[in-house]
Design an enzyme around this catalytic site. Structure first.
Site, PDB file in Angstrom:
ATOM      1  CB  SER A  37      -7.802   3.391   3.209  1.00 25.10           C
ATOM      2  OG  SER A  37      -6.932   2.906   4.217  1.00 25.10           O
ATOM      3  CE  LYS A  46      -3.834   1.847   2.852  1.00 28.58           C
ATOM      4  NZ  LYS A  46      -4.656   1.533   4.042  1.00 28.58           N
ATOM      5  CB  SER A  75      -8.044   0.475   6.147  1.00 22.19           C
ATOM      6  OG  SER A  75      -8.708   1.706   6.319  1.00 22.19           O
TER       7      SER A  75
END
Length: 388
Positions: free
Chosen positions: A106, A29, A130
């Site tokens: 996210s 990420k 997330s």
């Protein structure tokens, strides 16, 4: 829908030869530092206004040292302030398990890359859900480890009292291999001795979701015969959700305040709104939320003595359609947080188990254990997959 990787970014770093994860690939990420590559944080101004890292994040380095090969940086909701996986600047990564629907955020790009089979695993972060939410929406194994267990060096923070590093996999065996390396612990043979089913969480989920998860619950009961039902949140799931909605934005504002005041960066409306709410939070609200956090921690300790796992739906519904108007998104986010708030408030480890669908879209079953009992959850995931 777009690629799961950060636009214009190209990264590949070979893992150490002969490590326990040799032959596996992973993505990270875009909150994790990779030496020589900007950390963008999902916002066009963060990378431009902050220095390029010179060292890998701890989690990235750990996987590389174990032999896994890094193949790219993945899209995130802006500075991880999102739960559905839509980024106004970089796009919405594909949810291959539910095309036309959000992947969850996210850690949207990381979940998308694993679900598409582009890589074997991917690093995400989980503050308010997330990792857990995209794992549920994309039909993946995903973990939010015990808060404070992993080294977060080189990971862009949001709300430090809730932030964790997590990861995804498509199958339990790979999930266990990655988990052993990042947790630094072998997966034991012993299964949980007691299963608690969160009746309020199943009641809160949409009926179709609760019904879809019932076969998985039955298999869990067969593995763990000592089963009982109880309320996870006697004050109300919405009360727990409200406490997390107070504490998390307050910390996020403190994290990003200097940058915002110095550089006046661009934000999507929903992200800016969250930061403004954090900045405007009253002392009374913060005090109430801090007390509620203490209550949540006490309740979870009571429910989860050693050897016990708690089962609940990870999300109250499958992935919503992508591109919904803002007015429709807010209540969806609030409902999701009601089932995810205990993660940030109490810090217990939680995994998402795939295996159910509603109208073809995945929904996940979560298991939570005592703090530090992360490996027990991984063992249960392996046993449940073998029992399927």
């Amino acid at each position: 829908m777009t690629s799961p990787f950060v636009p214009g970014s190209s990264v590949r770093i070979e893992g150490r030869a002969g490590g326990p994860l040799a032959g596996l690939t992973f993505a990270a990420k875009d909150l994790f530092d990779v030496a020589g590559t900007p950390t963008g944080g999902g916002n066009p101004d963060w990378a431009r206004q902050n220095p390029v890292p010179t060292r890998h994040a701890w989690a990235v380095q750990t996987l590389l040292d174990a032999g896994a090969t890094l193949i790219g940086k993945t899209i995130t909701d802006e500075v991880s302030l999102g739960i559905l996986g839509e980024n106004a600047f970089e796009g919405t990564p594909l949810n291959p398990a539910a095309p036309g629907h959000v992947p969850g955020g996210s850690s949207s790009g990381s979940a998308s890359a694993v679900a598409q089979g582009i890589c074997d695993t991917a690093l995400g972060t989980d503050t308010g859900g997330s990792v857990r939410v995209p794992a549920s929406f994309c039909g993946l194994y995903g973990i939010r480890p015990t808060h404070g267990r992993l080294d977060l060096t080189g990971m862009l923070p949001q709300a430090p009292s809730s932030d964790t590093t997590g990861w995804f996999a498509r199958d339990a065996k790979t999930f266990a291999r990655i988990s052993e390396v990042l947790l630094g612990e072998a997966i034991a043979e012993a299964l949980p001795t007691r299963l608690v089913i969160a009746s309020d969480a199943f009641g809160f989920a949409e009926p179709a979701t609760a019904a879809a998860l019932e076969p998985m619950v039955r298999r869990l009961k067969a593995l763990i015969p000592d089963t009982r039902f109880d309320l996870m949140a006697p004050p109300g799931l919405s009360v727990w959700g409200r406490a997390q909605r107070v504490l998390q934005p307050v910390e996020a504002w403190e994290t990003f305040r200097e940058w915002v005041e110095r550089d006046n960066p661009r934000f999507a409306f929903s992200v800016a709104k969250g930061l403004v709410l954090g900045a405007m939070s009253s002392e009374a609200d913060r005090g109430w939320a801090a007390l509620m956090r203490q209550e949540v921690r006490g309740r979870m300790r009571f429910l989860l003595p050693p050897g016990t796992v708690l089962a609940l739906p990870t999300t109250p519904f499958p992935a919503p359609r992508a591109g919904l108007p803002l007015g429709e998104l807010t209540p969806l986010r609030d409902q999701i947080l009601c089932l995810c708030a205990q993660g940030g408030l109490a810090g217990h480890p939680q995994i998402n188990l795939p295996g159910a669908t509603v109208e073809g879209r995945p929904v996940g079953l979560s298991l939570i254990a005592a703090r530090g009992a992360d490996a027990l959850l991984i063992r249960t995931a392996l046993a449940l997959e073998n029992a399927a």
